[in-house]
Design a protein around this motif. Sequence first.
Motif: not given
Length: 620
Positions: A175-182, A395-402, A405-409, A148-156
């Motif tokens: 992509v960076t702008t999209m991820y910051l907003v999301c 759970v907020k921290l978990l969401a932020f970390c994921f 991580l997806s953005y870095l990929l 899922m993490i890899l797929y999310l990176a590809l989606v944007l």
Amino acid sequence: MTMETVPGAEAQPQFVVADYLVFGGMLTCSMLIGVYHGCGLFRKEKKKVTSDEFLTAEGKLGTIPVALSMLASFLSSITLMGQPAEVYQYGPQLWMFGASAFLVVPFIGYRMVPFFLSHKYTSAYQYFGERFSKKLQLLTSVLFSFQMILYLALVLYAPALAMHRVTGMNTMLVVTTMYLVCIFYTTIGGMKAVVWTDSFQIVVLYVAMIAILVKGTIDIGGLSTVWERNAEFNRTNFLDWTFDPTVRYDAWSSFVGSAVLHVTFYGGNQLQIQRYFVVNSAAKARKMLWINAVGWTCVVFLTVYTGMLIFANYAYCDPIKSHVVSTPDELFPLYVMQTLNEFPGFPGLFLAGIFSAGLSTVATGVNSLAAIWFAEMEGTKFRAGIDEKHSGTVVKLLAFCFGILSYLLVFVVPYMGTLAKVTISLSGAFAGSLFGIFVLGLCFPRVETWGATIGLVSSTIFMAWVTVGSMAAERLGDSSFQTIATSVVDCPDNSTLISVPEKLIMEGSYEIPYLHRVSYLWYATMSISVTVAVGITVSYTLQALGLAAIPQKRIDRIKNGNSNLHPNPNNQDQLLLDENSRKLPQIVNEKVKPMTTESRFNNWYRAVKKSGGRGFNNAS
């Protein structure tokens, strides 16, 4: 075709101020929704967000917005650009994708939804921990998260790259702008922000698609022109009843194969299952599924017509053969920029619609990953030390970390090559493998942990082999992947262009295995079949050899629908204690028997005799 729409006849189109304003407006609205639900700046009631509110909105959201959110999370920007490209190359057979969703709603709504709601799982894969073992639950969580993490990176990244090649926009900046907003609105707003932002973005998507299609149809001369040009090249066959699994699209694969694919996503994928807990009843969840099926069908019809419209526009000068685009996914952005660029705002609306689909997928994915790993913390000292008030922060921290991580990929994706395509193709197949575990657990009581585990691993490896082989067969130009003929007669200097398939297999050089030629629409069916077949075979073999055994009581409980077989799967003593505690009432009933009239008389007589008659009155 006029020279204005001939590929390569003009300079690379660019976005103007109006386009950026439309696109920026979509992003701004998305962030404001997150601020409203996350910060509570405009609400009277202010309280600390709990994990339940962050992950499921406490089950208090309405049916329609959650249905729209489910639809948005099922879509992606890859879908919106990929499906028109598929129609352009292979014809309109995939129109049945949407219709097949109606086929699966009764099964999902009346079988799977009540099952999940009755167990109140945070993660759908907690069932594997109860039915089989915690280790299998952890394995499925790890595999799902990696994919899922890899797929999310590809989606944007994929649509941003396509836009870069057509318009020159900076890929990484977009992509960076999209991820910051999301990440912003997902982290601070939780499920409420995700649902309402998805609802807003799906409306943007519909408006963008309809506006572009209406304008494009008018400009080309109406529906009759679109139909005539497609019919001229034999592209109006909507039903092909020839049953051949190697045909990319026919009536069977497009309807039955995609129906099984829908079952795996709605019945075995955390992204969709989590939506069932956002409404507070099975009846509302079923209504949500029906609304989602209608919405998905409309999207499929729109993308199919988009593919036909794009072909009608480029009927006599194929942008692929004329090398104006390098991949089919660039056809839709090229069409918008070349035909609608003279109308300020339309390209921006297109970009907003495409990335709305991507944002909704990423937001839902990040929230679901947080739910999965918050559930994995159960039974740990860390989770035991978290009270309800602080669970929301975790759970907020978990969401932020994921999200990070997806953005870095994203920075790794350009170097992945074929692996990127494999990841996208495997997403559907892996969903089938996970659903196969649900099938084993719910329908086959004698299947034990080793059978389910080996079934999952075998299916994943097998489908990876099929997917990679299929991509190799496509590169070699196998007839199963042959596209419908196109023309280059109106292209500038068409004498240098090829009008025949560019990829041909040299006779006798390599025989492609049959499974590598099977349509990808059958991948979900194949992965379920392998998981179930291997799981049953391994379990029954181990039991026949005496290497594994399942007590009859456990089998009976599974048949009766009680999956809570392991109160603490890592502690066998606890399991034995629970078994003994269930026997306690029976033991008590055997030792403490009801007192009869004769027993009472004997007790009275003994008491009187012992007292010498002095206690007669008291004894009586």
